[in-house]
Write an enzyme that holds these catalytic residues in place. Structure first.
Site, short mmCIF file in Angstrom:
data_model
loop_
_atom_site.label_atom_id
_atom_site.label_comp_id
_atom_site.label_asym_id
_atom_site.label_seq_id
_atom_site.Cartn_x
_atom_site.Cartn_y
_atom_site.Cartn_z
N ASP A 327 0.86 -1.18 0.00
CA ASP A 327 0.00 0.00 0.00
C ASP A 327 0.90 1.25 0.00
O ASP A 327 2.13 1.14 0.11
CB ASP A 327 -0.94 -0.03 1.21
CG ASP A 327 -2.25 0.72 0.96
OD1 ASP A 327 -2.24 1.67 0.15
OD2 ASP A 327 -3.27 0.37 1.57
N GLU A 533 -10.42 6.53 4.71
CA GLU A 533 -9.41 5.93 5.58
C GLU A 533 -9.50 6.46 7.00
O GLU A 533 -10.59 6.61 7.56
CB GLU A 533 -8.02 6.05 4.94
CG GLU A 533 -7.98 5.38 3.57
CD GLU A 533 -6.60 5.21 2.99
OE1 GLU A 533 -5.67 4.81 3.72
OE2 GLU A 533 -6.45 5.44 1.77
#
Length: 648
Positions: A327, A533
């Protein structure tokens, strides 16, 4: 046969030089023929020969590569630090657009294509001309791009219970991506969100692993249907109308303590396998090209450093043959604080089995550290060769060696009317009707299109950004109606009602205003603002002011239907009793008419809750099957209505 070519060339040269009296024209012809054959011999590169088996091509190419060329393939950088020269000088293998990373505000498809091709020109000017792969977070349509169709977020698609619909959305998304020259999507997110306090819960199709597993149909939508005889685990991309997909985030991202983003998932192996792993089994069977690793930890071990799970289980047991990607700055976060010992992070991540690292900014540091680790023998060349082979396997599957450059033949696919109709259908099917009338014998829905005067209220009624949620134009989403094209719920209401019906809009009306205006009924559209997020992590799960005040002011004064725009279940008690109707609309995307299609009875409500709706946050985590299961609305709940023909 290259060796045959060499012997013929040598023979011709010998023949031309051993005769004493050689015709000068014949000699010149002989030399030209020799040069031609030598050039043909030099130009034959097995790795560029599309008639050869892919594994042979990979082996040939890896055998020709230097260490800098190999390490370059393992690097993914953001477009903000990329250029043709950077691609050429560092042999960079991949570029991405992070959330909101665009070539310009409201950039046209042609602008995107020109940017991608400029970077690709740099990659193709290297010694071996290995094409780069461009990736983007197309997580609910091609959502970074101006004028793209934005589909409902995954939580809404989970409510549809319709995998073939999700597959069609994947196919439409692939076409819109190709319209801008981009061939790689960081989707689908196959997280199983077990706690709605998590800021990424809307990226999860459901708390139920079976629903998440079924929705991996997005993968054949994006990539195309894998042939029946395709070997298990091998990446597959059907052609130029398809894109490579990415199953993410491996594994357990939706199971962290209290839903805290990037935190620790505490669960035994059987639990991990039963709840969080099924989506990966199916994704690999469907030929998913890449798998992205989760920021989170499993029982205290960072997934980005978990060799047992990445190399042992994903690549070994599950026989995944595509590439594993980190990521964004994922390897930095192996240490706490992040980037505290970057060389250690590089070593742990690459040794664990990560093939491509989303660096994505300071690429020279990564290249220098990995080069040092290989030269010192800390990371064996076999691990580098495995990583590069996997990356090349995906590039070959995508046809990048044959067609590296994007063209503008598909620009009309962006925001195409058929795709908007599909998004409208998905939005309608995602709606979950939670309440229909204070008395079940007197339902309020569907609403009559013909009424003297109706009120539309709420912060989310006329706000396209709020309707789309996070990962829309910007990473954290946007507010207002001028960042992309679409139809707000207010506009859709005005278009749906009878022309004689007067529609009044007040974002947050006072109770006196509502009482004094003699409205036939009111539609209140409120909910969560956009987030993505960690910014979306919430311990209280309440909608911000003045949302609840708007509900109280309106529903206390007139018959009302509340349309809730949110990425997850939120606190609704003690307000439900005051409402006549309640609809969970999730994050429906750009096509607001999908909401009004059911609201006014052109279609019936069919959606079912993909998640348990709690009464109080004190109950969390609470998922279907738990012993202490006492929800406000249970998993799978959803009232239905029938379509009403000629509703006036």
């Amino acid at each position: 046969n290259p060796s045959a070519g060499r012997s013929v060339t040598v023979g011709i040269i010998r023949m031309g030089t051993t005769r004493k009296k050689q015709n000068p024209i014949l000699l010149l012809g002989t030399l030209l023929l020799a040069l031609f054959l030598a050039a043909a011999d030099a130009e034959y590169l097995l790795y560029k020969d599309s008639s050869k088996p892919v594994e042979d091509r990979i082996k040939d190419l890896v055998g020709r590569m230097t260490l800098p060329e190999k390490i370059g393939q393992m690097v993914q950088i953001d477009r903000s630090v990329a250029s043709a020269d950077v691609m050429k000088n560092y042999f960079i293998g991949s570029i991405l657009s992070g959330g909101g990373s665009v070539p310009g505000q409201k950039a046209s498809p042609e602008t995107w294509i020109n940017m991608v091709n400029e970077f690709q020109t740099g990659a193709m000017s290297t010694r071996l001309a290995i094409p780069m792969i461009y990736g983007i977070d197309a997580v609910h349509g091609h959502n970074n791009v101006y004028n793209a169709t934005i589909f409902p977020h995954n939580i809404g698609l989970g409510a549809t219970r319709e995998p073939p619909l999700v597959k069609r959305i994947g196919a439409a998304t692939a076409l819109e991506m190709r319209a801008t020259g981009i061939p790689y999507a960081f989707a689908p997110c196959i997280a199983v969100c077990r706690d709605p306090r998590w800021g990424r819960c809307y990226e999860s199709y459901s708390e139920d692993p079976d629903i998440v597993k079924a929705m991996t149909e997005l993968i054949p939508g994006l990539q195309g249907d894998i042939p029946a005889n395709s070997p298990k685990g091998v990446p597959f991309v059907a052609g130029k109308k398809n894109v490579a997909a990415c199953a993410k985030h491996f594994v357990g991202d939706g199971g962290t303590v209290k839903g805290i983003n990037e935190n620790n998932t505490i669960i035994d192996w059987n639990g991990l396998r039963k709840i969080h792993m099924p989506g990966y089994f199916t994704s690999i069977i469907k030929g998913v090209s890449t798998v992205m690793i989760s920021y989170s930890s499993w029982n205290g071990v960072k997934m980005h450093a978990n060799q047992h799970m990445i190399t042992g289980y994903l690549k070994g047991t599950l026989n995944f043959r595509g590439f594993v990607i980190s990521d964004w700055q994922g390897i930095d976060r192996i240490t706490s604080p992040p980037h505290a010992n970057y060389t250690y992070s590089v070593e742990k991540a690459v040794a664990a089995g990560i093939d491509m690292v989303m660096v994505p900014l300071n690429y020279t540091e990564f290249i220098d550290d990995l080069t040092l680790l290989v030269n010192k023998g800390v990371i064996p060349m076999s691990r580098i060769d495995d990583a590069v082979s996997r990356i090349l396997r995906v590039k070959y599957a995508m046809g990048l060696f044959e067609n590296p450059m994007a063209d503008d033949s598909m620009v009309d696919e962006l925001g195409k009317q058929e795709h908007r109709q599909l998004a409208r259908e998905a939005a309608r099917k995602s709606l979950v009707l939670l309440k229909n009338g204070k008395d079940s014998k007197q339902p309020i829905l569907p609403l009559p299109k013909k009424a003297s005067k109706i009120l539309v209220a709420g912060s989310h009624a006329d706000n396209l950004g709020y309707q789309c949620g996070g990962w829309s134009i910007e990473w954290q989403g946007f507010t207002g109606n001028d960042r992309t094209s679409g139809t707000t719920i207010l506009t859709a209401i005005k278009g749906a009602v009878d022309p004689t019906t007067q529609v009044m809009f007040q974002e947050n009306p006072a109770a006196d205003y509502v009482k004094s205006n003699n409205f036939s009924y009111a539609i209140v559209v409120v909910g969560e603002p956009p987030y993505a997020e960690t910014a979306g992590d919430s311990l209280n799960l309440t909608i911000p002011d003045p949302g609840l005040a708007t509900i109280q002011n309106v529903c206390g004064s007139v018959k009302c239907v509340v349309v809730l725009i949110s990425g997850r279940p939120v606190v609704m008690e003690p307000y439900v009793d005051s409402m006549d109707g309640l609809i969970a609309a999730w994050l429906p995307g750009t096509e607001g008419q999908g909401v009004t299609d059911a609201l006014f009875g052109d279609y019936g409500f069919t959606g079912k809750l993909p998640r348990t709706w709690f009464k109080s946050v004190d109950q969390l985590p609470m998922n279907v099957g738990d012993k202490h299961y006492d929800p406000l609305f249970p998993f799978g709940f959803g009232l239905t209505t029938e379509a009403v023909k000629g509703n006036y």
